[in-house]
Scaffold this active site. Structure first.
Site, mmCIF file in Angstrom:
data_model
loop_
_atom_site.group_PDB
_atom_site.id
_atom_site.type_symbol
_atom_site.label_atom_id
_atom_site.label_comp_id
_atom_site.label_asym_id
_atom_site.label_seq_id
_atom_site.Cartn_x
_atom_site.Cartn_y
_atom_site.Cartn_z
ATOM 1 N N LYS A 90 -24.974 -12.878 18.173
ATOM 2 C CA LYS A 90 -24.200 -13.201 18.324
ATOM 3 C C LYS A 90 -23.885 -14.397 18.343
ATOM 4 C CE LYS A 90 -20.781 -11.919 22.424
ATOM 5 N NZ LYS A 90 -19.841 -12.191 21.674
ATOM 6 N N ALA A 135 -14.304 -5.987 27.241
ATOM 7 C CA ALA A 135 -12.858 -6.480 25.692
ATOM 8 C C ALA A 135 -11.754 -6.320 27.304
ATOM 9 C CB ALA A 135 -12.770 -5.550 25.319
#
Ligand code: KPL
Length: 298
Positions: free
Chosen positions: A179, A121
């Protein structure tokens, strides 16, 4: 083996910072005349200011590890432009969504290809780059190491250092679909309703989320792809773990950039239609995000 990073996006800048810290041999290919300076804050508050070394496509030697931390829609144009200068390089694709690896394999049938799902992230504001979570990278070989200019073990070692912590899979496809299924809910909904990931736990979004998950689950079952049995649980787990984050698609819309919607919900709709399945919910999201993208993009 030199690491060559494509572009200076958020993940690309973080990877350049990791190369600097770990003193890896690396350079960046950028469309700008020179590399931009980076001010990077790692998740452990370590700070690093640097300007990455630049490499021109004409300077490629043959055995580099070419890492593509790009948006899905940027990969094919980048690979097409680089093709005249490529020989035995190994490519690592790190984009969201699906469909890109097939396109790259067609353009570069003789290059070794690795796909990675990155959970790192990071966000970028001008020169400033912030790593907010370390995140595992799941990786798999898409086409064979024998095509590469370097040994498989050396390539994997370099990638393990660069993208640590890494987890290698014989078959990556089920994880790529998982995902995709998660991104196909969180990304468009947070972008359309202008909310963070955690807000998706509110009751008003549950009907739409359930329908999206049902469509994806039916498609995955039809294609014989495992791993979406507890779809809502899995999704809610990711939402809770990233509750304070704004999804990458939310950020793209907020910054008037193009999104990866064609490779996320668009990909699901194309796959579903080929199988003759009802993809109404995904189709509607795809179109609504395209309209928002048109209204906001510069
Ligand atoms: O991958 C993501 C993204 O934003 O693209 C999720 C998992 C949705 C986290 O925000």
């Amino acid at each position: 083996m030199k690491i060559v990073l494509m572009g200076q996006g958020a993940i690309g800048s973080l990877l350049a910072g990791i190369c600097e810290t770990k003193q890896l041999d690396y350079a960046v290919i950028t469309r700008n005349p020179t590399c931009q300076p980076v001010q990077l804050t790692f998740v452990n508050d370590q700070y690093r200011q640097f300007t990455p070394p630049q490499l021109l496509p004409t300077q490629l030697q043959g055995d580099e590890l070419l890492v593509m931390p790009l948006k899905a829609f940027q990969v094919v144009p980048a690979v097409t432009q680089l093709k005249p200068y490529l020989s035995r390089q190994t490519l690592v694709l790190l984009n969201n969504g699906m469909g890109v690896t097939e396109q790259v394999s067609e353009i570069l049938p003789d290059n070794a290809l690795i796909a990675g799902i990155s959970k790192k992230a990071v966000y970028k504001q001008g020169k400033k780059v912030y790593e907010t979570a370390v995140g595992t990278t799941e990786l798999g070989w898409i086409s064979q190491a024998e095509k590469s200019g370097s040994k498989k073990s050396l390539i994997q070692k370099r990638i393990n250092t660069l993208l640590s912590p890494c987890c290698w899979h014989q078959v990556l496809l089920p994880l790529q679909w998982q995902k995709l299924a998660i991104n196909a809910v969180i990304n468009p909904l947070t972008a359309l309703y202008n909310i963070n990931n955690g807000a998706l736990l509110r009751p008003e979004y549950q009907q739409e989320i359930t329908q999206l998950c049902e469509e994806t689950k039916t498609l995955m079952k039809h294609k014989g792809i495992a791993g979406w049995n507890n779809s809502l649980d899995e999704l809610n787990h990711v939402i809770s773990n990233t509750a304070d984050n704004y999804s990458s698609m939310h950020q793209d819309i907020a910054h008037n950039r193009a999104t990866e919607i064609d490779y996320i919900n668009g990909y699901l709709v194309r796959q579903g239609q080929q199988a003759g399945l009802d993809m109404t919910a995904h189709y509607s999201l795809w179109q609504r995000v395209k309209a928002l993208e048109q209204a906001t993009s510069r």
